[in-house]
Design an enzyme around this catalytic site. Sequence first.
Site, PDB file in Angstrom:
ATOM      1  N   CYS A 166       3.585  33.957  17.734  1.00  0.00           N
ATOM      2  CA  CYS A 166       3.415  34.841  18.884  1.00  0.00           C
ATOM      3  C   CYS A 166       2.234  34.479  19.774  1.00  0.00           C
ATOM      4  CB  CYS A 166       3.230  36.272  18.386  1.00  0.00           C
ATOM      5  SG  CYS A 166       1.695  36.501  17.461  1.00  0.00           S
ATOM      6  N   CYS A 167       1.206  33.783  19.268  1.00  0.00           N
ATOM      7  CA  CYS A 167       0.019  33.570  20.103  1.00  0.00           C
ATOM      8  C   CYS A 167      -0.805  32.426  19.538  1.00  0.00           C
ATOM      9  CB  CYS A 167      -0.801  34.857  20.184  1.00  0.00           C
ATOM     10  SG  CYS A 167      -1.912  34.899  21.604  1.00  0.00           S
ATOM     11  N   ILE A 168      -2.010  32.214  20.082  1.00  0.00           N
ATOM     12  CA  ILE A 168      -2.844  31.100  19.658  1.00  0.00           C
ATOM     13  C   ILE A 168      -3.223  31.210  18.189  1.00  0.00           C
ATOM     14  CG2 ILE A 168      -3.762  30.548  21.923  1.00  0.00           C
ATOM     15  CD1 ILE A 168      -6.107  32.335  21.272  1.00  0.00           C
TER      16      ILE A 168
END
Length: 244
Positions: free
Chosen positions: A152-154
């Site tokens: 979903c993200c870094i």
Amino acid sequence: MAAVRALLAPRLVAAASPFAPAPGLRPLLLTGPAPASRAAFHGSAPRPGPRVALVLSGCGVYDGTELHEASAALVHLSRGGAEVQIFAPNIPQMHVIDHTKGQPSESETRNVLAESARIARGKITDLAQLSAANHDAAIFPGGFGAAKNLLCCIAPVLAAKVLPGVEVTVGHEQEEGGKWPYAGTAEAIKAMGAKHCVKGVTEAHVDQKNKLVTTPAFMCETALHHIHDGIGAMVKKVLELARK
């Protein structure tokens, strides 16, 4: 950038020393050591290095792995004596970015494993074959590919997503005039129920309970050698945990 124990393998806990002790050097003896001492000396061997999985998400900061983060991690792992195996998912990229323009290249499609193989110099394995039993730790370099091609993200947010209450760092929580352009990520981490710990770019944060190490890396606009040093601090802590 995030590093975790190998899919939460239970054998990984903190250790006191960052590197395994090297075999000692003996002074030159004209008469030579006694047979028993000689056997003991030659029978000793350095401990095998920790087995670390490096998980890539493509090749290029805007649609894959951030190359400098991956390279710095590999350098510090090599210096620390780790055994490294590189993995990436065998899936299409979410999209392809023209890095000269910072815009999507609508007509192109690329494979995450094939692109990651560029960084790995061809020595790479499908992520589906990664087994926790075969590794002491896993490292996830950053880059937008961690968001687009892995989850979903870094990278540190990956941990916040899957480990309730985990402690991570993505640096500072204010932009500070553009020095920390992605500072808002800290709020996303808190919203997931994780704890964000403010750290400088050359520092790493260790969550001892979850055996997780994170560093800000390119969350900060700074000189490349500061990024390199922060990743070095992270790798050092990972190897300390892995050698216990």
